[in-house]
Structures are given as C-alpha cells and as structure tokens.
Write a protein that holds these residues in place. Sequence first.
Motif, short mmCIF file in Angstrom:
data_model
loop_
_atom_site.label_atom_id
_atom_site.label_comp_id
_atom_site.label_asym_id
_atom_site.label_seq_id
_atom_site.Cartn_x
_atom_site.Cartn_y
_atom_site.Cartn_z
N CYS A 126 0.81 -1.23 0.00
CA CYS A 126 0.00 0.00 0.00
C CYS A 126 0.84 1.27 0.00
CB CYS A 126 -0.92 0.02 1.23
SG CYS A 126 -1.93 -1.44 1.45
N ARG A 127 2.15 1.15 -0.04
CA ARG A 127 3.04 2.29 0.16
C ARG A 127 2.75 3.45 -0.78
NH1 ARG A 127 7.41 2.13 3.12
NH2 ARG A 127 7.55 -0.14 2.97
N ASP A 128 2.45 3.18 -2.05
CA ASP A 128 2.24 4.27 -3.02
C ASP A 128 0.78 4.47 -3.39
OD1 ASP A 128 1.83 1.98 -4.49
OD2 ASP A 128 2.94 2.68 -6.25
N TRP A 129 -0.13 3.94 -2.58
CA TRP A 129 -1.55 4.11 -2.87
C TRP A 129 -1.96 5.58 -2.93
CZ3 TRP A 129 -5.12 0.13 0.08
CH2 TRP A 129 -4.94 -1.14 -0.48
N LYS A 130 -1.29 6.42 -2.15
CA LYS A 130 -1.68 7.82 -2.10
C LYS A 130 -1.49 8.51 -3.44
CE LYS A 130 -1.51 11.49 1.36
NZ LYS A 130 -0.91 11.88 2.66
N ASN A 132 -0.73 6.57 -6.34
CA ASN A 132 -1.10 5.62 -7.38
C ASN A 132 -2.20 4.71 -6.84
OD1 ASN A 132 -1.06 4.09 -9.75
ND2 ASN A 132 0.63 2.80 -9.04
N PRO A 133 -3.44 5.21 -6.79
CA PRO A 133 -4.54 4.47 -6.16
C PRO A 133 -4.73 3.09 -6.78
CG PRO A 133 -5.19 6.73 -6.61
CD PRO A 133 -3.87 6.52 -7.30
N PRO A 134 -5.02 2.10 -5.95
CA PRO A 134 -5.22 0.72 -6.44
C PRO A 134 -6.61 0.56 -7.03
CG PRO A 134 -5.66 0.80 -4.11
CD PRO A 134 -5.23 2.19 -4.49
N PRO A 135 -6.85 -0.56 -7.73
CA PRO A 135 -8.22 -0.86 -8.18
C PRO A 135 -9.17 -0.91 -6.98
CG PRO A 135 -6.63 -2.33 -9.22
CD PRO A 135 -5.88 -1.58 -8.17
N PHE A 136 -10.39 -0.44 -7.18
CA PHE A 136 -11.35 -0.38 -6.08
C PHE A 136 -11.56 -1.75 -5.44
CE2 PHE A 136 -15.79 -1.07 -4.77
CZ PHE A 136 -15.85 -0.19 -3.71
N GLY A 137 -11.69 -2.78 -6.28
CA GLY A 137 -11.96 -4.12 -5.75
C GLY A 137 -10.86 -4.62 -4.86
N LEU A 138 -9.60 -4.33 -5.20
CA LEU A 138 -8.48 -4.78 -4.39
C LEU A 138 -8.49 -4.11 -3.03
CD1 LEU A 138 -4.87 -5.46 -5.48
CD2 LEU A 138 -5.25 -3.90 -3.59
N LYS A 139 -8.69 -2.79 -3.04
CA LYS A 139 -8.70 -2.07 -1.77
C LYS A 139 -9.86 -2.51 -0.89
CE LYS A 139 -9.54 2.42 -1.83
NZ LYS A 139 -9.36 3.90 -1.85
N LYS A 140 -11.02 -2.66 -1.46
CA LYS A 140 -12.20 -3.07 -0.71
C LYS A 140 -11.99 -4.45 -0.09
CE LYS A 140 -17.19 -3.95 -1.34
NZ LYS A 140 -17.19 -5.39 -1.02
N ALA A 141 -11.46 -5.38 -0.87
CA ALA A 141 -11.27 -6.74 -0.37
C ALA A 141 -10.27 -6.77 0.78
CB ALA A 141 -10.82 -7.65 -1.50
N LEU A 142 -9.19 -6.02 0.68
CA LEU A 142 -8.18 -6.02 1.73
C LEU A 142 -8.71 -5.37 3.01
CD1 LEU A 142 -4.93 -5.17 -0.26
CD2 LEU A 142 -5.52 -7.34 0.85
N ILE A 143 -9.43 -4.26 2.86
CA ILE A 143 -10.00 -3.60 4.04
C ILE A 143 -10.95 -4.54 4.77
CG2 ILE A 143 -11.61 -1.78 4.76
CD1 ILE A 143 -10.33 0.01 2.61
N GLU A 144 -11.81 -5.20 4.04
CA GLU A 144 -12.78 -6.09 4.66
C GLU A 144 -12.12 -7.33 5.25
OE1 GLU A 144 -15.70 -6.70 1.62
OE2 GLU A 144 -16.70 -4.77 2.01
N LYS A 145 -11.04 -7.80 4.62
CA LYS A 145 -10.33 -8.96 5.14
C LYS A 145 -9.66 -8.62 6.47
CE LYS A 145 -8.32 -13.12 4.58
NZ LYS A 145 -9.05 -14.39 4.44
N VAL A 146 -8.95 -7.48 6.52
CA VAL A 146 -8.29 -7.07 7.76
C VAL A 146 -9.31 -6.85 8.86
CG1 VAL A 146 -6.93 -5.24 8.85
CG2 VAL A 146 -6.27 -6.11 6.60
N ALA A 147 -10.43 -6.21 8.52
CA ALA A 147 -11.48 -5.96 9.51
C ALA A 147 -12.03 -7.27 10.06
CB ALA A 147 -12.60 -5.13 8.88
#
Length: 276
Positions: A126-130, A132-147
């Motif tokens: 996630c270092r360069d997400w600020k 170079n934003p990632p695909p929406f699906g990737l970010k959503k899946a990771l957030i929900e997995k960590v949660a």
Amino acid sequence: MMQLEPDFRGRFAEPPSFEQMLSLEGEVFRELAGRRTLRFFLGEKGYFAKLHFGVGWKEILKNLSHFKLPVLGADNERRAIRRCEELGVETMRIAGYGCRGWNPARIQSFLVTEELADTISLEDLCRDWKTNPPPFGLKKALIEKVAGMAAALHENGVNHRDFYICHFLLPLADLERVSRQEAFRLHLIDLHRVQLRPRTPQRWIVKDVAGLYFSSMDIGLTRRDILRFMRAYRRRALRSLLQDERVFWERVERRALALYRKEFGRDPASNPSLGR
C-alpha cells in the motif's frame, strides 16, 4: 519437552537435540537480551526460529512493576498461533517447539515456523496508494479482510499488541484473487506479545485498532474506506454504529494520532475522522 513436525525433523540427518535447536544459525533479524530471531534453511526450505535463553529477573520485575505479565519464552507465541488456527485467522505454520526449565527467569525455549515465502506486507503493497490508487476491488477486499481478522481476534479474547499493517503478509500468488474479490489468504505474523483471555478488555481493543489506523494514515485511505472498515469490523449498519460507538472510535482516533505524533513529530497530512 520438544515437539518437531515430521517433515521438519526429517530434514536433519539425525533427530536434533534441544541444544542443537538453541544453537541454530542463520540470518539474524532481531537480537535482544535473552532472545534471538533468525532465518535459516534446510535444503531449499526456509524457516524462522525464535530462540529464548531466559529473560532474567530484572525483566520480569520491570514488567510486573508496570502491571504487565512478562513474556517468558516461546510458548506465548505458540499458543497464539494455535488460537489463530482455531479462529480461522491465517498465520504462521509451526515446524517445531521446545521448552525446558522451571525457574521463570531462566526458562529456555524455541519456536520454529515455516517461512512465508513469496509474500508482500500490506505496508509495502500500500506504500504508493496515495499517489497511485489501487483498483477499487483490491482495496475493498483487503480492508474487509483485515477488519474480519481483527473482529475474529477481538471477539474471542485475543489482542495482538503490535497490530500494524506491516504484520499482514499477502501471498503474491493471491494478488489477482484479491482484485477479483475471490477468497484469498492473508497471514498475521509477529505474535510474540499476543494476549489470550476469555474476553478482550476494551483498552486493548482500542490499542489494536488504533495501531491499524496509525499504520495506514499515509496510504491515502478515504472517509469511505474508513467507514467500510468500521462496518466490516463491527458487522453493523453504519447509522447505528456511528450513534452508539462514537466514544469508542474517538478513543481509537486519539490514540492513533498520539502514536503518529510520537513517531513523526507532527500530525498526519490528512486523516479521515473516525468518530464523526
């Protein structure tokens, strides 16, 4: 006592002794008084060893004076791994464990885990997400997995104490599965200081969640991302969550900001609010 998994034991010419396990050599990652962490190889297979040589009475008394139970050896991490396995939280795989001695200050122990090769930490991913934003699906899946992983721990008497995104490892082979929002693995590591209880005290839940928030403040998360985590973590509708748990999330935010200021000597450039 000493327990070695058959595959691990079979990689030695002869079954190793306790002394041989404590004398393992390799690339040292961390060395503190009475404790060493290193990576070594048997053939082409990599392992990590946590070697404990006794914490000493000074360390025990220091912890007790701060009303903390000292970690006396590798057994705490071994039990934490087994509890994560019971809860379905991906973590490390134990290859060997041993412990000997009765004097708390001089207990010797070791824990060997299989190396989680070909993985990337969420901190690096996630270092360069600020910028170079990632695909929406990737970010959503990771957030929900960590949660979901955080919820599984906290709802079952487990708190990590070093709950930062650098301690989540994603297998590179699963990266495409994340983007497609298919089932994927995410491994939680560094369980040395994990606490296990019948029920997790609120203050330790706040500490863990604040650690996650602090370690993700510079990766460009939006307010919607934060709300998505909150909803997945509590498994409640946002409206009732924001009404009923405002104080909890404000405590998390204050603690995370304090961590950030202590680490960097300033406020983060931007951070979506949790409690409002």
